[in-house]
Every structure is written in C-alpha cells, then in structure tokens.
Write an enzyme that holds these catalytic residues in place. Structure first.
Site, PDB file in Angstrom:
ATOM      1  N   HIS A 166      -9.872  -1.897   3.777  1.00 25.59           N
ATOM      2  CA  HIS A 166      -9.228  -2.195   2.489  1.00 25.59           C
ATOM      3  C   HIS A 166      -8.243  -1.110   2.077  1.00 25.59           C
ATOM      4  O   HIS A 166      -7.422  -1.333   1.201  1.00 25.59           O
ATOM      5  CB  HIS A 166     -10.297  -2.367   1.402  1.00 25.59           C
ATOM      6  CG  HIS A 166     -11.121  -3.605   1.585  1.00 25.59           C
ATOM      7  ND1 HIS A 166     -10.984  -4.729   0.818  1.00 25.59           N
ATOM      8  CD2 HIS A 166     -12.095  -3.914   2.492  1.00 25.59           C
ATOM      9  CE1 HIS A 166     -11.822  -5.667   1.212  1.00 25.59           C
ATOM     10  NE2 HIS A 166     -12.522  -5.196   2.231  1.00 25.59           N
ATOM     11  N   ASP A 373      -1.716   3.213  -1.820  1.00 29.33           N
ATOM     12  CA  ASP A 373      -2.747   2.215  -2.113  1.00 29.33           C
ATOM     13  C   ASP A 373      -2.762   1.183  -0.995  1.00 29.33           C
ATOM     14  O   ASP A 373      -1.688   0.765  -0.543  1.00 29.33           O
ATOM     15  CB  ASP A 373      -2.424   1.522  -3.448  1.00 29.33           C
ATOM     16  CG  ASP A 373      -3.682   1.121  -4.200  1.00 29.33           C
ATOM     17  OD1 ASP A 373      -4.702   0.849  -3.545  1.00 29.33           O
ATOM     18  OD2 ASP A 373      -3.644   1.078  -5.442  1.00 29.33           O
TER      19      ASP A 373
HETATM   20  P1  ADP Z   1      -9.097  -0.148  -6.222  1.00 26.85           P
HETATM   21  O1  ADP Z   1      -9.796  -1.130  -5.337  1.00 26.85           O
HETATM   22  O2  ADP Z   1      -8.587   1.087  -5.524  1.00 26.85           O
HETATM   23  O3  ADP Z   1      -9.850   0.201  -7.457  1.00 26.85           O
HETATM   24  P2  ADP Z   1      -7.332  -2.386  -6.884  1.00 26.85           P
HETATM   25  O4  ADP Z   1      -6.154  -2.428  -7.811  1.00 26.85           O
HETATM   26  O5  ADP Z   1      -7.075  -2.987  -5.556  1.00 26.85           O
HETATM   27  O6  ADP Z   1      -7.764  -0.871  -6.767  1.00 26.85           O
HETATM   28  O7  ADP Z   1      -8.552  -3.152  -7.538  1.00 26.85           O
HETATM   29  C1  ADP Z   1      -9.052  -2.762  -8.757  1.00 26.85           C
HETATM   30  C2  ADP Z   1      -9.919  -3.860  -9.346  1.00 26.85           C
HETATM   31  O8  ADP Z   1     -10.701  -3.275 -10.382  1.00 26.85           O
HETATM   32  C3  ADP Z   1      -9.079  -4.964  -9.991  1.00 26.85           C
HETATM   33  O9  ADP Z   1      -9.699  -6.213  -9.764  1.00 26.85           O
HETATM   34  C4  ADP Z   1      -9.101  -4.597 -11.463  1.00 26.85           C
HETATM   35  O10 ADP Z   1      -9.051  -5.712 -12.341  1.00 26.85           O
HETATM   36  C5  ADP Z   1     -10.427  -3.888 -11.621  1.00 26.85           C
HETATM   37  N1  ADP Z   1     -10.297  -2.862 -12.674  1.00 26.85           N
HETATM   38  C6  ADP Z   1      -9.506  -1.775 -12.674  1.00 26.85           C
HETATM   39  N2  ADP Z   1      -9.602  -1.104 -13.842  1.00 26.85           N
HETATM   40  C7  ADP Z   1     -10.461  -1.772 -14.601  1.00 26.85           C
HETATM   41  C8  ADP Z   1     -10.972  -1.614 -15.930  1.00 26.85           C
HETATM   42  N3  ADP Z   1     -10.574  -0.624 -16.725  1.00 26.85           N
HETATM   43  N4  ADP Z   1     -11.868  -2.511 -16.366  1.00 26.85           N
HETATM   44  C9  ADP Z   1     -12.248  -3.537 -15.581  1.00 26.85           C
HETATM   45  N5  ADP Z   1     -11.792  -3.759 -14.346  1.00 26.85           N
HETATM   46  C10 ADP Z   1     -10.914  -2.892 -13.851  1.00 26.85           C
END
Ligand code: ADP
Length: 481
Positions: A166, A373
């Site tokens: 991922h 990312d």
């Molecule tokens: P990573 O997997 O590195 O955290 P991604 O952007 O690929 O980054 O995925 C992040 C996921 O986590 C997304 O589905 C997003 O909606 C969720 N997310 C990120 N920040 C928050 C938050 N403050 N509250 C709820 N969900 C969150």
C-alpha cells in the site's frame, strides 16, 4: 467474469486475506477503504480474514481466536508487548515506513526490531497454516508482512499467494541502506504476484531486482533467486458511488451547514490526514502563510481547516511533529488572526466518515500535499464528496500516487510554498465551468477504477498465475528451477 475465471470453470476459490489488523465487519466503516474492499470480496465468495486482533496480552495464545460473521471467518491473534514494540512500533513503523517514504534520516536500524519482525511474521504464518485449504487464494497486505509468504512456504504452503504494497516502493539506493534488504527482497520472491500502487513503484522494484540481484525480466514477470513472480500496478480506489451518497446523508448535511460559510468570497480549504511526517502538514501551513503574504484579499476570507488525528503516538517522531504543528499554527494565527477570524483551524482528533464527507463537500478547496504517499485516498474522497453542479477544486501533490491518475487536479510540489499558494489562489477564482469539467473528469476516473475494480483486477491476476495448464510462478517446481 474474467477469462481466467471462466477458464478455471467459473469456480472462485476461497479468499484468505491477511493484514496487520483484522477489522470486524461491524466497525468496517471506521476501518477505512481497505477494510470495506476486503470485506466485500470476502462476503462475495466466502473467506477467511487473518491477522492481529489489535490486542496486547501478557501471554498470547498460539492458536488464533476464530469468530464467524456471516460467510466470513475472522481469525485473530494477540501480540505480546515485546512483539508489538519490535514488530509494529519498531521495524515496521520506525524503519520500513520512513525508509520507503524516503526519510532515511528518520529510519532506526535496530537488529532487535528486525528479529522481532521476522519472529512475529513466522508466528503468524505458523498459526495461519493449519487453517489453509489447498485451493485457497491467499492475499497478504502491506509492509508489516513482507516476509509472510516465505514463512508460509517454510510450512510447505503451496497455495497461490499474492501481496499488495500500500505504500511506495523506494529507489534502490534507499532500499539498499537497509541492513536486511537482501533477505527481504529474497522473501518477496516467495509470492506469485506482487501488486504496487503505481507503474513507478513497479519500475523501482524491477530496477532493484535487476541491479542488486541480476533478475531476468520478461513481460510482467521477474525472475531471481530461482523463482519467478509477476509484478504489476493495481492503483487502489475507493467506493466512489457510496462515498458520494454519504456526502448527502443527513449527518453529512449537518456538518456541511456547520462548515460552509455562505458569505461571498469566504473559502474553506480542507486538509485531512493522519498526523504523519509524510503528509507534509508543516509545509502546508507554510504554504498557507505564503498565501496570506502574497494575496492580501485572503485576509479575513480564507481559512485552512486541518483535521489531523494523532497516529502511532508511541513512536517518538510522531510526538515531535505534533509539537511542531502547534507551534507553526500558533505563529501564523498570532500574525494574521482578527477578532472574528483565524487563518488556521487545527483539529487533532478523528471524525466519522459521514462527518468527513460533509466537511469535504462544504470546502471549496481540498489541499492534499503529502511529501510522499503510496496513493492517498483523501484526494479521492474529496472529489467523490463534491456537488457535481458546484464542485470544489483539488490541489494535489505530485508525490502522491493519486497524482498519476488524477491529472485534472491542480498538481503542485509540496516543497514549493509559493507554487502551492498560487494554486490555492487559482482555485479560489476558478470559473464554475472549469471546476465542473475538472470534477467530471476526476469523477469518471474514480468510478472506473473503484475499490471493486481494484480488488477484482488483483484477484484475477492472481488467479491467472494459477490457472490450470499454466505453470505457477512461485510453485515448488519453479522454485527448484
Ligand atoms: P493513510 O493510509 O496513509 O492514512 P490515505 O489518505 O490513503 O492515507 O487514507 C486515509 C484514510 O483515513 C481515509 O479513508 C480517510 O478518510 C481516513 N482519515 C484520515 N483522517 C481522518 C480523520 N481525521 N478522521 C477520520 N478518518 C480519517
């Protein structure tokens, strides 16, 4: 149905998914995109989801706890504190994570962490092995479990095993800084299929295999260590249709009302990230400061709403970034805030998915500027949540895997504060027609490459590795060659 499945008589084999954390279907919405995508596949064909329970215990049981949730079986193991410290906090998150995100300066090389990581992978594989059936398709996820297939093969597993990374795959110079890179690269060749987020990741893997191990390339297959595997890009998607619906749910509408400022010229820019040094949040705050310096018409008008809950709070580098952010936000707000307005609103806690969807929709600009990312799902969620008749604008880092697919976003370098500030100003004044056109193009891509398409294309490719009459790349026969 794909040709490979038809060839195999239309019978879908049982799916066994393995990831660091197993999420119960009840909490799947909170578990994010991966949990939802895996559960859909498991529901459809029946299957087993195996991994860590999320619990630490003094004397973890060596046999997994098994629970049934409809057609899905969940098998989980607890970890001891020492295992969790070495495997998860240690090698996975203090070594592999920074290194794969090009932060060699933050990578901690501790032989005890590595030993613990290998031990946990072997222990988990040993516990899964008795639960496997001959025809299973086994799908392993992410950097916590790189050597999992090798550990399963040591148990004489002959099933087809696929792996999806991922996070980004690093350049060879970075990977080879890792004292254990040879063992880890060799262990990857126990898989039949390696899936990466982007073509660039595949290319870096192939470069590394060729340069360091003299691998032979033929089409998508890579042969080294006497084994052949297939390496391909499968860019992960979200369930865009479902997310769009979420954005108009009653809970999302409530959030929309709270965030959207109806006064003309008022703009909310939203940032949503786990609090992680790869997400470029301090650089984003600095771009916000540059915007305020360069464009005085933003004063009293433009607000950055940054939602960033703490993650991996036991890892020292994550504690440091929290302090850094509070300092920068305090500095900028101190310089520019007015009695009824502050340029940065920073919320350090998680929100529900419905709330998030409403906030995305209410925000005129989505600012997604990671320094590195694998994909970045927030960029995709932001687009899916927009009102197609009056959509917001996505400003996206070129260093997110998503930028390779989402060309209709405003693409920026997160290191160039002036360029980000200029893109934000362009987004503020972008005419409605251009916003609609860009949004329609982005949304089409999201619907075409959604979570279901990602999952099916990976599993089809894995199936093709094992279709009757074809030699399976990492089968014992090929390994002995
Ligand atoms: P990573 O997997 O590195 O955290 P991604 O952007 O690929 O980054 O995925 C992040 C996921 O986590 C997304 O589905 C997003 O909606 C969720 N997310 C990120 N920040 C928050 C938050 N403050 N509250 C709820 N969900 C969150």
């Amino acid at each position: 149905m794909s040709p490979a499945l038809r060839k195999a008589g239309g019978q879908r084999p049982r799916l066994v998914a393995v990831s660091n954390r197993v999420v119960h279907p009840r909490g799947a919405a909170r578990g994010g995109g991966l949990a939802v995508a895996l559960l859909d596949a498991l529901r459809e064909r029946g299957g087993l989801w195996f991994g860590w329970s999320g619990q630490i215990s003094d004397q973890p049981d060596s046999r997994p706890a098994v629970a049934e949730a409809g057609p899905i079986r969940l098998a989980t193991l607890d970890l001891s504190q020492a295992e969790h410290d070495a495997y998860y906090n240690g090698f996975a998150n203090r070594c592999l994570w920074p290194l794969f995100h090009l932060r060699l300066d933050l990578a901690a090389f501790d032989p005890q962490h590595y030993d613990g990581y290998m031990r946990v992978n072997r222990r988990l594989a040993g516990a899964l092995w008795p639960l496997l059936q001959d025809e299973d398709q086994v799908w392993i996820h992410d950097y916590h479990l790189l050597p999992f297939a090798e550990a399963l093969r040591e148990q004489r597993a002959r099933q087809q095993i696929g792996f999806f990374l991922h996070i980004p795959f690093p350049v060879p110079e970075m990977l080879t800084a890792l004292p254990h890179y040879r063992e880890l690269m060799r262990s990857l060749f126990s898989y039949d299929l390696l899936g990466f987020q982007t073509e660039d990741d595949v290319q870096r893997f192939r470069d590394c295999a060729v340069r360091e191990f003299g691998a032979q390339l033929r089409g998508d297959s890579v042969t080294a260590f006497g084994r052949r595997l297939v390496a391909k890009a499968f860019p992960i998607g979200i369930d865009a249709r479902e997310f769009a619906q979420l954005a108009t749910s009653p809970a999302a509408r409530l959030e929309f009302q709270r965030v959207r400022d109806p006064r003309p010229g008022r703009t909310v820019i939203v940032g949503v990230d786990r609090l992680d040094y790869t997400k470029g949040i301090p650089e984003r705050f600095q771009a916000m400061e540059r915007l305020l310096e360069r464009y005085p018409d933003t004063h009293g008008q433009v607000e950055l709403l940054q939602i960033a809950p703490t993650s991996r709070g036991e890892v020292p580098e994550y504690m440091a970034i929290r302090e850094q952010l509070e300092r920068i936000a305090g500095h900028i707000n101190g310089l520019y805030a007015q009695l009824d307005w502050a340029p940065i609103r920073y919320i350090n806690r998680p929100l529900g998915r419905r709330q998030l969807a409403g906030i995305y929709r209410a925000s005129r600009i989505g600012l997604v500027t990671p320094l590195r990312d694998g994909m970045n799902l927030v960029a995709k969620e932001y687009v899916a949540a927009q009102d197609p008749a009056d959509p917001g604008v996505l400003v996206l880092s070129r260093f997110a895997g998503a930028a390779q697919q989402m060309r209709a976003a405003l693409i920026v370098s997160p290191y160039d504060a002036t360029a980000v500030a200029d893109a934000l100003q362009t987004a503020r004044y972008m005419p409605l027609e251009e916003r609609r056109n860009r949004h329609a193009e982005l949304m089409q891509g999201l619907l075409r490459n959604d979570a279901g398409a990602w999952r099916e294309s990976f599993l089809d490719a894995l199936q093709r590795c094992s279709a009757p009459g074809e030699e399976s790349p990492a089968s014992p026969r090929a390994q002995a060659a």
